[in-house]
Design a protein around this motif. Structure first.
Motif, PDB file in Angstrom:
ATOM      1  N   CYS A  33       0.859  -1.170   0.000  1.00  0.00           N
ATOM      2  CA  CYS A  33       0.000   0.000   0.000  1.00  0.00           C
ATOM      3  C   CYS A  33       0.903   1.230   0.000  1.00  0.00           C
ATOM      4  CB  CYS A  33      -0.906   0.008   1.216  1.00  0.00           C
ATOM      5  SG  CYS A  33      -1.933   1.483   1.324  1.00  0.00           S
ATOM      6  N   TYR A  52      -2.951   0.675  -3.862  1.00  0.00           N
ATOM      7  CA  TYR A  52      -2.256  -0.597  -3.713  1.00  0.00           C
ATOM      8  C   TYR A  52      -1.410  -0.815  -4.947  1.00  0.00           C
ATOM      9  CZ  TYR A  52      -1.388  -5.459  -2.517  1.00  0.00           C
ATOM     10  OH  TYR A  52      -0.788  -6.637  -2.194  1.00  0.00           O
ATOM     11  N   GLY A  58      -4.031  -0.012  -9.679  1.00  0.00           N
ATOM     12  CA  GLY A  58      -4.299  -0.261  -8.274  1.00  0.00           C
ATOM     13  C   GLY A  58      -5.580   0.406  -7.836  1.00  0.00           C
ATOM     14  N   CYS A 107      -5.071  -0.997   2.493  1.00  0.00           N
ATOM     15  CA  CYS A 107      -5.016   0.316   1.861  1.00  0.00           C
ATOM     16  C   CYS A 107      -6.294   1.104   2.059  1.00  0.00           C
ATOM     17  CB  CYS A 107      -4.777   0.152   0.363  1.00  0.00           C
ATOM     18  SG  CYS A 107      -3.279   0.957  -0.249  1.00  0.00           S
TER      19      CYS A 107
END
Length: 133
Positions: A33, A52, A58, A107
């Protein structure tokens, strides 16, 4: 050892935009993260955006105060994290830091300063963003 170097800060008028960059110097970049944090004078450090890191796009998360205005992104080939900041407000003035969380950390939760300093093990030196009217 992971090293993070931020750049892109500066002074901008209310309503303006800035893009911050964070170059990550060593692996592992993927599988963590990554976050952008900020700290204004006299205030605690707060997370503003997390993503992430992975081989593909992500998932991004934002604190309410920046939703719709800030966008976190990454270029895995360049091992670089970005924070595009639009519609800047006076209250966005702060030192901005990028950080890498310990492997396996989540995250989707924004931590208190104490927890963030514990859970995010690598930090950059910060880049100053000043918004003026």
């Amino acid at each position: 050892q992971v090293q993070l170097v931020e750049s892109g800060g500066g002074s901008v008028q209310v309503g303006g935009s800035l893009m911050l960059s964070c170059k990550v110097s060593a692996s592992p970049y993927s599988g963590r993260c990554m976050g952008w944090f900020r700290q204004a004078p006299g205030k605690e450090r707060e997370g503003v955006a997390h993503i992430y890191s992975s081989s593909g796009p992500g998932s991004a998360y934002y604190v309410d105060s920046v939703k719709g205005r800030f966008a976190i992104s990454q270029d895995n080939a360049k091992s670089t994290l970005y924070l595009q900041m639009n519609s800047l407000k006076l209250e966005d003035t702060a030192m901005y830091y990028c950080a890498a969380r310990r492997s396996g950390g989540y995250c989707n939760v924004f931590l208190t300063q104490t927890a963030a300093l514990r859970e995010f093990e690598y930090w950059g030196q910060g880049t100053q963003v000043t918004v003026t009217d």
